[in-house]
Design an enzyme around this catalytic site. Structure first.
Site, PDB file in Angstrom:
ATOM      1  N   LEU A  79       0.858  -1.188   0.000  1.00  0.00           N
ATOM      2  CA  LEU A  79       0.000   0.000   0.000  1.00  0.00           C
ATOM      3  C   LEU A  79       0.892   1.235   0.000  1.00  0.00           C
ATOM      4  O   LEU A  79       1.817   1.329   0.819  1.00  0.00           O
ATOM      5  CB  LEU A  79      -0.898   0.049   1.239  1.00  0.00           C
ATOM      6  CG  LEU A  79      -2.097  -0.898   1.326  1.00  0.00           C
ATOM      7  CD1 LEU A  79      -2.829  -0.682   2.659  1.00  0.00           C
ATOM      8  CD2 LEU A  79      -3.045  -0.685   0.166  1.00  0.00           C
ATOM      9  N   HIS A 146      19.933   4.517  16.827  1.00  0.00           N
ATOM     10  CA  HIS A 146      19.940   3.071  16.649  1.00  0.00           C
ATOM     11  C   HIS A 146      20.269   2.424  17.989  1.00  0.00           C
ATOM     12  O   HIS A 146      20.427   3.098  19.009  1.00  0.00           O
ATOM     13  CB  HIS A 146      20.932   2.657  15.567  1.00  0.00           C
ATOM     14  CG  HIS A 146      20.477   2.995  14.184  1.00  0.00           C
ATOM     15  ND1 HIS A 146      19.422   2.345  13.574  1.00  0.00           N
ATOM     16  CD2 HIS A 146      20.908   3.929  13.296  1.00  0.00           C
ATOM     17  CE1 HIS A 146      19.232   2.853  12.373  1.00  0.00           C
ATOM     18  NE2 HIS A 146      20.116   3.816  12.178  1.00  0.00           N
ATOM     19  N   ASP A 147      20.371   1.114  17.981  1.00  0.00           N
ATOM     20  CA  ASP A 147      20.550   0.352  19.210  1.00  0.00           C
ATOM     21  C   ASP A 147      21.641   0.951  20.108  1.00  0.00           C
ATOM     22  O   ASP A 147      21.457   1.110  21.317  1.00  0.00           O
ATOM     23  CB  ASP A 147      20.910  -1.094  18.845  1.00  0.00           C
ATOM     24  CG  ASP A 147      20.611  -2.075  19.967  1.00  0.00           C
ATOM     25  OD1 ASP A 147      19.496  -2.617  19.998  1.00  0.00           O
ATOM     26  OD2 ASP A 147      21.500  -2.302  20.798  1.00  0.00           O
ATOM     27  N   ASN A 149      22.765   3.962  20.340  1.00  0.00           N
ATOM     28  CA  ASN A 149      22.350   5.223  20.961  1.00  0.00           C
ATOM     29  C   ASN A 149      21.430   4.993  22.152  1.00  0.00           C
ATOM     30  O   ASN A 149      21.563   5.636  23.198  1.00  0.00           O
ATOM     31  CB  ASN A 149      21.639   6.114  19.938  1.00  0.00           C
ATOM     32  CG  ASN A 149      22.477   6.380  18.714  1.00  0.00           C
ATOM     33  OD1 ASN A 149      22.221   5.815  17.660  1.00  0.00           O
ATOM     34  ND2 ASN A 149      23.491   7.223  18.845  1.00  0.00           N
ATOM     35  N   ASP A 173      16.940  -3.100  20.627  1.00  0.00           N
ATOM     36  CA  ASP A 173      15.917  -3.407  19.622  1.00  0.00           C
ATOM     37  C   ASP A 173      15.041  -4.582  20.052  1.00  0.00           C
ATOM     38  O   ASP A 173      13.809  -4.512  19.956  1.00  0.00           O
ATOM     39  CB  ASP A 173      16.582  -3.753  18.287  1.00  0.00           C
ATOM     40  CG  ASP A 173      17.067  -2.526  17.535  1.00  0.00           C
ATOM     41  OD1 ASP A 173      16.871  -1.405  18.040  1.00  0.00           O
ATOM     42  OD2 ASP A 173      17.646  -2.688  16.447  1.00  0.00           O
TER      43      ASP A 173
END
Length: 397
Positions: A79, A146-147, A149, A173
């Site tokens: 979509l 990200h992880d 950080n 994460d």
């Protein structure tokens, strides 16, 4: 643990419908857990910008290995949510959906005109779960990350050593995002069962990572000081809870934290007098650690096998990923599977960690191709073949 691709799921979440807009790892792994528990998960991707995990770590036969690890038991449609017609299709999907999962920045869904405030008016029973780095409020709300950080801001990275070093796996994460979101979704389903009301779940991977430091939070509360990085009770200070190098340059993990286990290890290693002659205290810790360092440096993995096999010695070989995939315990538990994919041949899969006696995990379907179920799902929603063709022409799907 069943791997029958054609078996109908009777998982604990059978009858639950999930619309998954998340990409890459934290959200897709969460929705895979939901799917493994029996939920119907519909994965939505942009028709011209697929989930990035489809392009990562291609196997020898061309299969997208990371994507395959995170997306079994799902259906996939495309979509383009920038198109109004696509939003109408999304709303149709949500009419009987229980959960919407997304992993955009906190204002990402609002910018598309399909944020929580819009959706809760249309679908008051909907459970809306957003996974983000820092949550939907606070100083860092708009920060990218990200992880690494999230672990840095939460204080977890500080405990990896001096100097700090990346953990080598996605703790924030998965532990902070995937599993926290999963537990929150299940709690929200229970709340809705009692009240009939949906709600918004705001998952911050930074917030959730802080929980890994609960032990050290207690120490801070008691002493007013931060734990010493790389030299505290769980990070290298204790000789009986540490990592040691062996003769051939490999490493072992000694996790004999309680004295009864440490004494078992010492007896099995022929050092039963070590802590009798040198009681475990601040003064003797360096000597005990040096003694163990020299002991392990003189032994190979083969020499240590009797200790690995001792049920109360708490000594473990540090396995690499290939060894884990071949480990008999992991295979016995159904945690390492090999699927014979019709397109790609043998592929590696991790099994579900959720073991139910009455509703066991079923491998129903291989991870779907990009947009594989688009036409079938749109047909189920009542769209004609002609209308679906128009959607394709207008770049809606």
């Amino acid at each position: 643990m069943s791997q029958n691709q054609n078996q109908t799921s009777q998982g604990p979440l059978a009858g639950v419908k999930v619309v998954d807009l998340s990409l890459l790892l934290p959200g897709p792994l969460c929705s895979q857990h939901l799917a493994d528990m029996g939920a119907e998960v519909i994965k939505i991707e942009n028709p011209r910008a697929y989930d990035g995990s489809r392009a990562m770590f291609k196997g020898k036969t061309g299969y997208p290995a990371l994507y395959m690890m995170l997306n079994r038991n799902k259906k996939a449609i495309t979509l383009n949510l920038k198109r109004e017609s696509a939003k109408e299709i999304l709303f149709k999907l949500l009419e009987d959906a229980d959960i919407l999962l997304e992993g955009f920045r906190p204002d990402g869904m609002d910018k598309m005109g399909i944020g929580y405030e819009v959706l809760k008016e249309k679908f008051p029973r909907l459970i809306y779960c957003g996974i983000s780095g820092y949550g939907i409020s606070g100083k860092y709300v708009d920060f990218a990350g990200h992880d690494l950080n999230y672990l840095a801001i939460s204080g977890v990275l500080d405990q990896t050593g001096n100097p700090p070093r990346p953990a080598g796996f996605q703790l924030a994460d998965v532990g902070g995002g995937t599993l926290t979101a999963l537990s929150a979704i299940l709690a929200a389903l229970y709340y809705r069962e009692k009240t009939g009301k949906g709600q918004r779940i705001d998952i911050s991977m930074t917030d959730a990572s802080l929980q890994f430091l609960s032990l050290y939070g207690g120490i801070l509360s008691a002493s007013g000081t931060s734990p010493e990085a790389g030299n505290d009770i769980l990070s290298g200070k204790l000789p009986n809870y540490n990592v040691y190098e062996t003769k051939e340059g490999r490493y072992v993990a000694l996790g004999a934290l309680e004295d009864m286990f440490f004494q078992t290890f010492l007896r099995a290693a022929g050092m039963e007098n070590l802590t009798k002659d040198h009681p475990m205290n601040e003064e003797n810790i360096p000597l005990i650690k040096q003694t163990l360092t020299e002991y392990f440096k003189s032994k190979t993995y083969s020499d240590l096998q009797p200790l690995f096999d001792n049920t109360d010695a708490c000594l473990s070989p540090i396995l690499n990923m290939k060894e884990v995939s071949e480990d008999p315990h992991m295979k016995d538990r159904g945690m390492v599977l090999e699927r014979n994919h019709p397109k790609y041949g043998p592929i590696l899969q991790f099994g579900s960690p959720f073991h139910f006696s009455e509703t066991p995990f079923v491998y129903r379907n291989d991870p779907p191709e990009h947009g594989e179920h688009t036409e079938a799902i749109l047909g189920d929603l009542g769209y004609s073949k002609e209308k679906i063709a128009d959607f394709k022409k207008d770049r809606v799907i």
